[in-house]
Write an enzyme that holds these catalytic residues in place. Structure first.
Site, PDB file in Angstrom:
ATOM      1  N   ASP A  50      -0.789   4.618  -9.378  1.00 57.52           N
ATOM      2  CA  ASP A  50      -0.036   3.382  -9.868  1.00 57.52           C
ATOM      3  C   ASP A  50       0.973   3.893 -10.705  1.00 57.52           C
ATOM      4  OD1 ASP A  50       0.020   0.536 -10.280  1.00 57.52           O
ATOM      5  OD2 ASP A  50      -0.218   1.188 -12.324  1.00 57.52           O
ATOM      6  N   GLU A 122      -2.211   4.103  -3.431  1.00 58.28           N
ATOM      7  CA  GLU A 122      -1.491   4.652  -4.500  1.00 58.28           C
ATOM      8  C   GLU A 122      -2.552   5.907  -4.652  1.00 58.28           C
ATOM      9  OE1 GLU A 122      -0.212   0.840  -7.269  1.00 58.28           O
ATOM     10  OE2 GLU A 122      -2.413   1.042  -7.214  1.00 58.28           O
TER      11      GLU A 122
END
Length: 233
Positions: A50, A122
């Site tokens: 992220d 991610e």
């Protein structure tokens, strides 16, 4: 479940640390049923991914769209790194086929769960970053997330929040901007629920309810756009 070598061929990246790659696809539910497993869940990788994705997006927008304002960058970034966009990119790569899931998640169509897919995408970014470095991670994100999707979002103005769209619409048509007012606050202090009304020239256009003022205002703006007949994308 597919072999990860198939994914390596598909994205054109051969990983040195195969175990780390495998961990990108381990959902925490799998470990609840396989406590003896040497694998760990992909949650920490998702956390790192992220952050890496955030940096890649910021650098890309800064270099590619130098004339945009900081507020534009923020809204564009939010629109491309949201769950739906990441899940769409994950689906295009069939990442769900490689997941380690519990029987319950498997039966509940966990391989198509948008939240699980977004987290996995991610986590994969994190593994590429750790194994191959920033430049390779950057190229991967640009190719499989930005190309086609990001430019389309920008050209169509889809990154604009309802509040931004409403303000532009109101300024252009009515030469004024809307105002927001808290109409009601409910719930305990640690879990407040806000009801906010939006007004234009003393006319109430919409009401929004949310766990934060920002969320409630955005919902109220969306309702206001509908009442004014402006398309809310």
């Amino acid at each position: 479940m597919k072999q990860l070598s198939t994914l390596e061929k598909k994205i054109g990246i051969s990983f040195k640390n195969k175990k780390l790659l495998e961990n990108a696809f381990v959902h925490r539910s799998y470990l609840n049923e396989n406590k003896e497993s040497s694998l760990f869940s992909n949650e920490k990788l998702e956390f790192l991914g992220d952050s890496v994705l955030s940096l890649i997006t910021s650098v890309y927008l800064f270099n590619r769209y130098p004339d945009f304002k900081e507020g534009d960058y923020t809204e564009i970034k939010s629109s491309i790194v949201k769950t739906g966009s990441l899940a769409e990119a994950a689906e295009a790569l069939s990442l769900g086929d490689y997941l380690f899931l519990s029987k319950g998640e498997e039966q509940g169509e966990g391989r198509r769960n948008k939240n699980i897919l977004a987290d996995t995408f991610e986590a994969l970014i994190a593994v590429i970053f750790l194994d191959k470095g920033f430049d390779v991670a950057n190229d991967f994100v640009v190719k499989y997330l930005f190309e086609g999707m990001l430019n389309d979002i920008i050209q169509k103005g889809q990154y604009l929040s309802s509040k931004s769209k409403l303000q532009e619409f109101a300024q252009a048509k009515y030469k004024t901007i809307p105002s927001y007012r808290v109409l009601k606050t409910d719930g305990p202090e640690h879990k407040r629920v806000f009801t906010i009304g939006i007004f234009l020239n003393k006319r109430k256009l919409g009401i929004g309810v949310g766990f934060s003022k920002k969320e409630a205002e955005e919902k109220a703006a969306g309702e206001a756009l509908s009442s004014l007949g402006e398309k809310n994308v």
